[in-house]
Motif scaffolding. Sequence first.
Motif, PDB file in Angstrom:
ATOM      1  N   GLY A 351     -13.289  -2.126  27.818  1.00 59.77           N
ATOM      2  CA  GLY A 351     -13.996  -3.376  28.028  1.00 59.77           C
ATOM      3  C   GLY A 351     -13.104  -4.597  27.881  1.00 59.77           C
ATOM      4  N   PHE A 352     -13.745  -5.773  27.941  1.00 61.64           N
ATOM      5  CA  PHE A 352     -13.009  -7.030  27.917  1.00 61.64           C
ATOM      6  C   PHE A 352     -12.705  -7.487  26.489  1.00 61.64           C
ATOM      7  CE2 PHE A 352     -12.586 -11.662  28.296  1.00 61.64           C
ATOM      8  CZ  PHE A 352     -11.749 -11.760  29.405  1.00 61.64           C
ATOM      9  N   SER A 353     -13.621  -7.187  25.558  1.00 62.12           N
ATOM     10  CA  SER A 353     -13.473  -7.646  24.178  1.00 62.12           C
ATOM     11  C   SER A 353     -14.124  -6.653  23.228  1.00 62.12           C
ATOM     12  CB  SER A 353     -14.119  -9.028  24.016  1.00 62.12           C
ATOM     13  OG  SER A 353     -15.489  -8.967  24.383  1.00 62.12           O
ATOM     14  N   SER A 354     -14.107  -6.962  21.932  1.00 63.00           N
ATOM     15  CA  SER A 354     -14.732  -6.098  20.936  1.00 63.00           C
ATOM     16  C   SER A 354     -16.230  -6.367  20.831  1.00 63.00           C
ATOM     17  CB  SER A 354     -14.084  -6.307  19.564  1.00 63.00           C
ATOM     18  OG  SER A 354     -12.700  -6.060  19.622  1.00 63.00           O
ATOM     19  N   TYR A 355     -16.597  -7.637  20.904  1.00 60.93           N
ATOM     20  CA  TYR A 355     -18.005  -8.030  20.826  1.00 60.93           C
ATOM     21  C   TYR A 355     -18.153  -9.452  21.360  1.00 60.93           C
ATOM     22  CZ  TYR A 355     -16.364 -10.347  16.545  1.00 60.93           C
ATOM     23  OH  TYR A 355     -15.679 -11.122  15.641  1.00 60.93           O
ATOM     24  N   SER A 356     -19.400  -9.859  21.573  1.00 56.36           N
ATOM     25  CA  SER A 356     -19.675 -11.192  22.109  1.00 56.36           C
ATOM     26  C   SER A 356     -20.659 -11.915  21.201  1.00 56.36           C
ATOM     27  CB  SER A 356     -20.249 -11.100  23.528  1.00 56.36           C
ATOM     28  OG  SER A 356     -19.299 -10.491  24.393  1.00 56.36           O
ATOM     29  N   VAL A 357     -20.413 -13.223  20.988  1.00 48.72           N
ATOM     30  CA  VAL A 357     -21.209 -14.021  20.055  1.00 48.72           C
ATOM     31  C   VAL A 357     -21.846 -15.195  20.781  1.00 48.72           C
ATOM     32  CG1 VAL A 357     -21.139 -15.405  17.934  1.00 48.72           C
ATOM     33  CG2 VAL A 357     -19.647 -13.423  18.169  1.00 48.72           C
ATOM     34  N   CYS A 358     -23.131 -15.432  20.485  1.00 46.58           N
ATOM     35  CA  CYS A 358     -23.837 -16.576  21.067  1.00 46.58           C
ATOM     36  C   CYS A 358     -23.188 -17.865  20.560  1.00 46.58           C
ATOM     37  CB  CYS A 358     -25.314 -16.535  20.672  1.00 46.58           C
ATOM     38  SG  CYS A 358     -26.242 -17.989  21.207  1.00 46.58           S
ATOM     39  N   ARG A 359     -22.854 -18.755  21.463  1.00 45.01           N
ATOM     40  CA  ARG A 359     -22.182 -19.996  21.085  1.00 45.01           C
ATOM     41  C   ARG A 359     -23.115 -20.965  20.337  1.00 45.01           C
ATOM     42  NH1 ARG A 359     -18.394 -21.520  26.359  1.00 45.01           N
ATOM     43  NH2 ARG A 359     -16.990 -19.716  26.174  1.00 45.01           N
ATOM     44  N   SER A 360     -24.409 -20.777  20.514  1.00 42.27           N
ATOM     45  CA  SER A 360     -25.369 -21.683  19.877  1.00 42.27           C
ATOM     46  C   SER A 360     -25.734 -21.257  18.462  1.00 42.27           C
ATOM     47  CB  SER A 360     -26.640 -21.776  20.727  1.00 42.27           C
ATOM     48  OG  SER A 360     -26.349 -22.312  21.993  1.00 42.27           O
ATOM     49  N   LEU A 413      -9.351  -3.638  26.531  1.00 38.21           N
ATOM     50  CA  LEU A 413      -8.398  -3.207  27.559  1.00 38.21           C
ATOM     51  C   LEU A 413      -8.365  -4.165  28.744  1.00 38.21           C
ATOM     52  CD1 LEU A 413      -6.500  -0.962  28.644  1.00 38.21           C
ATOM     53  CD2 LEU A 413      -8.532   0.166  29.569  1.00 38.21           C
ATOM     54  N   GLN A 414      -9.550  -4.635  29.179  1.00 39.21           N
ATOM     55  CA  GLN A 414      -9.606  -5.456  30.380  1.00 39.21           C
ATOM     56  C   GLN A 414      -8.964  -6.835  30.202  1.00 39.21           C
ATOM     57  OE1 GLN A 414     -13.561  -5.665  31.991  1.00 39.21           O
ATOM     58  NE2 GLN A 414     -13.643  -3.489  32.487  1.00 39.21           N
ATOM     59  N   ILE A 415      -9.080  -7.396  28.989  1.00 34.52           N
ATOM     60  CA  ILE A 415      -8.462  -8.718  28.793  1.00 34.52           C
ATOM     61  C   ILE A 415      -6.936  -8.596  28.790  1.00 34.52           C
ATOM     62  CG2 ILE A 415      -8.430  -8.714  26.235  1.00 34.52           C
ATOM     63  CD1 ILE A 415      -9.198 -11.697  26.405  1.00 34.52           C
ATOM     64  N   VAL A 416      -6.416  -7.491  28.246  1.00 34.88           N
ATOM     65  CA  VAL A 416      -4.966  -7.265  28.285  1.00 34.88           C
ATOM     66  C   VAL A 416      -4.510  -7.092  29.730  1.00 34.88           C
ATOM     67  CG1 VAL A 416      -3.093  -5.701  27.607  1.00 34.88           C
ATOM     68  CG2 VAL A 416      -4.893  -6.270  25.969  1.00 34.88           C
ATOM     69  N   GLU A 417      -5.263  -6.303  30.481  1.00 37.76           N
ATOM     70  CA  GLU A 417      -4.931  -6.093  31.895  1.00 37.76           C
ATOM     71  C   GLU A 417      -4.973  -7.417  32.662  1.00 37.76           C
ATOM     72  OE1 GLU A 417      -6.371  -3.063  35.451  1.00 37.76           O
ATOM     73  OE2 GLU A 417      -7.862  -3.880  34.078  1.00 37.76           O
ATOM     74  N   LYS A 418      -5.980  -8.240  32.381  1.00 35.11           N
ATOM     75  CA  LYS A 418      -6.126  -9.518  33.073  1.00 35.11           C
ATOM     76  C   LYS A 418      -4.960 -10.458  32.759  1.00 35.11           C
ATOM     77  CE  LYS A 418      -9.394 -13.339  33.697  1.00 35.11           C
ATOM     78  NZ  LYS A 418     -10.706 -13.893  33.291  1.00 35.11           N
ATOM     79  N   LYS A 419      -4.588 -10.511  31.479  1.00 39.84           N
ATOM     80  CA  LYS A 419      -3.471 -11.383  31.073  1.00 39.84           C
ATOM     81  C   LYS A 419      -2.162 -10.915  31.711  1.00 39.84           C
ATOM     82  CE  LYS A 419      -5.758 -14.144  28.214  1.00 39.84           C
ATOM     83  NZ  LYS A 419      -5.651 -14.146  26.776  1.00 39.84           N
ATOM     84  N   ILE A 420      -1.956  -9.602  31.742  1.00 41.74           N
ATOM     85  CA  ILE A 420      -0.735  -9.045  32.339  1.00 41.74           C
ATOM     86  C   ILE A 420      -0.661  -9.398  33.823  1.00 41.74           C
ATOM     87  CG2 ILE A 420       0.388  -6.888  33.032  1.00 41.74           C
ATOM     88  CD1 ILE A 420       0.912  -7.602  30.136  1.00 41.74           C
ATOM     89  N   MET A 421      -1.777  -9.257  34.521  1.00 39.71           N
ATOM     90  CA  MET A 421      -1.785  -9.537  35.963  1.00 39.71           C
ATOM     91  C   MET A 421      -1.590 -11.021  36.252  1.00 39.71           C
ATOM     92  SD  MET A 421      -4.765  -6.849  37.147  1.00 39.71           S
ATOM     93  CE  MET A 421      -4.515  -6.996  38.905  1.00 39.71           C
ATOM     94  N   ARG A 422      -2.030 -11.878  35.328  1.00 36.29           N
ATOM     95  CA  ARG A 422      -1.824 -13.314  35.512  1.00 36.29           C
ATOM     96  C   ARG A 422      -0.376 -13.712  35.211  1.00 36.29           C
ATOM     97  NH1 ARG A 422      -1.701 -17.635  32.347  1.00 36.29           N
ATOM     98  NH2 ARG A 422      -2.420 -16.543  30.487  1.00 36.29           N
ATOM     99  N   LEU A 423       0.191 -13.122  34.143  1.00 37.44           N
ATOM    100  CA  LEU A 423       1.555 -13.461  33.740  1.00 37.44           C
ATOM    101  C   LEU A 423       2.602 -12.836  34.652  1.00 37.44           C
ATOM    102  CD1 LEU A 423       1.132 -13.048  29.866  1.00 37.44           C
ATOM    103  CD2 LEU A 423       1.523 -15.203  31.096  1.00 37.44           C
ATOM    104  N   LEU A 458       1.749   0.356  32.595  1.00 39.39           N
ATOM    105  CA  LEU A 458       0.546   1.158  32.372  1.00 39.39           C
ATOM    106  C   LEU A 458      -0.196   0.547  31.193  1.00 39.39           C
ATOM    107  CD1 LEU A 458      -1.252   3.680  32.804  1.00 39.39           C
ATOM    108  CD2 LEU A 458       0.287   4.920  31.269  1.00 39.39           C
ATOM    109  N   VAL A 459      -1.452   0.158  31.425  1.00 43.77           N
ATOM    110  CA  VAL A 459      -2.294  -0.402  30.361  1.00 43.77           C
ATOM    111  C   VAL A 459      -3.403   0.603  30.108  1.00 43.77           C
ATOM    112  CG1 VAL A 459      -3.718  -2.338  29.637  1.00 43.77           C
ATOM    113  CG2 VAL A 459      -1.795  -2.727  31.180  1.00 43.77           C
ATOM    114  N   GLY A 460      -3.539   1.069  28.859  1.00 48.14           N
ATOM    115  CA  GLY A 460      -4.537   2.098  28.610  1.00 48.14           C
ATOM    116  C   GLY A 460      -5.020   2.143  27.178  1.00 48.14           C
TER     117      GLY A 460
END
Length: 644
Positions: A351-360, A413-423, A458-460
């Motif tokens: 996934g993209f992160s460990s967990y998600s928190v409501c900003r409010s 995993l997905q945020i690491v992959e996203k950062k790698i592809m951007r950098l 390889l990101v895994g």
Amino acid sequence: MKKDFIIQVVPLIRLPIARTQVFSYLFHEPIKRGSLVEVPFFSRVILGIALESRNDFPRKGNFELKKVKKIIREGMVSKKQIELAKRLADTYLSSLGTAFKMMIPKIAKTKKRERGGTTRLENLENSGWPKEIVKSRDQEFALIGSKKERDQVAFLAMEKMQKKKKQFLYLASEIFSAAALFEKLKKYFPEEEIALVHGAISKGEIFEAWEKVKSGSAKIIVATKMGLFLPFHDLGAVFVEESADISHKQWDMNPRYNAAQVARALADIHKAKIIYSNSVPSVEIWKRKKEESLKIIGIGAENPAKPKIEVSNIFKERKGVDFPIGKELYGLLSNAIEKNKKALLVVNRKGFSSYSVCRSCKTVLRCPDCDRALVYFEEKEEYRCLHCRHKIDLLSACPTCGSCQFSHQGVGLQIVEKKIMRLFPSARVLRLDSGVSKSKKESVRVLKALENGDFDILVGTQVALKSGSLCEFDLVSFPSFDDLGSISDFNSRELVFSLLGQAESLAKRDGILLVQTTYPDNFLLTSFQEKNYEIFFDKELKERKKTSAPPFSRLVKIFYREKDKKKIDAESQKVFSLLHALSDSNIDISEPYEPFSAKKRGCYYKNILLKAKPGADIRKLPIFPFLGGLKKGWAIDVDPISTI
């Protein structure tokens, strides 16, 4: 008058372990031991395994026995498989029928498959260890070294077993690891002499492999834990990959066995050798080494060149826009891509992160059925539970305040992959996680890319640590190492130490292992970096002895699941009270407690931990009759990988 025979049959169903496991039937002729038969059982017709045939005799009260309906297949399981099933049922407090059921494949028609060509084994003759292993009178060895070196020893041992006309079982810890090794083996051995068995292949392919193993035409068997239950023709050696890996544990269904321990029983039954192939020793291996009951072979020790281990403190970089790609990691990746080298980044979570928190209102978005944090998957713009199938779309509202804005916390995993592809927009990035390894199409794609070198990074998840049969890496890194030890248990440090060892074993001798952490002075990290195995394992053994944790005790975790919270509290307390009354000084019993995941798939859970002496036979303890009669909803886990 035609004479009947009494046939002793084990029904292939789950029965209470305190109840009889073998039932008597009649048949007009003796049935070969191990045959698969069809028998009536109460109001239904089920399958069973015939164990014994004897002449019928007059019975008091004209007691009538039901008859075997038909023989499905003679000699379905071998004498040695029967012995293994009995040991499995006894050790893991399981019904005998459940143990046998794992040995019965679905009978299917086999298809002719195209076979590839083979080449000679090359550049593997430098190691003398296979010869020593094969000729030694010792039946057990621990092999410690890099993945490449251990595979070289395994391949030569396979070749030597072939010459002796013996079968060789390579027990892989993961599906992807088995598939990767199979692809490599096809280059060196005739494909018709290799069998691949794991849960992602079809039932027809499993049956084809089963027949090859039974006939003896398969000399090399590469398998995950399900391969332990094949009908080996003449087994000569068992090679256990990463024996301490938690993937060797069958944790979600009965019997909840440890494949490394069952492999030891299998080798004993077949009088075969067993080799534990580890990147670093396990606590059990280290203890047995100190007791001089197990020989450790350290391969590659004569070569002073080792991967460089670097620890990078990223505490000050946590708020950076490129986190978790720290400055040092960025520099090493840039250098690797520029010089056409290969890199591996290992992330603890999908996934993209460990967990998600409501900003409010700061509420953590949770699964209503599992009480676990939902994980955001950016590619499908949805939140998913990793324990069940629950998912919600990106624009879902906070259940507390109704807001639709969430911030994503932690590293996935997905945020690491996203950062790698951007950098590194020109880099060829490959992803490998459990979803890929379980998909045949995706698995083949990734295997080919690894084998042909058609990637840069390889990101895994931890599955990626099983790719070493196909390639080595110039750079291996844990971008968020601190996530690995986030849950504390009796074996947490050992598991993290093993992951570090597996990562290092994939790096080339002139490569680098980079660990990014906010705690660079961590005892575990410094011990690994300085190769102070003795200090680390001696301390681990000392602490486990103090708390009576394995290997200084035998653990049995019993757990209960129920949809009603009040009922689970009452039932677990009742069982605890009865166990406590029945126990003696040979066993300690914990109060009922909630596991880390106290609710899964709509059911609440409660654990009770039983702690006996090392090697204790649970069936001989006074609490066993009570354990055998536990009501539906209870499950027994002998030698659990986790107490929480």
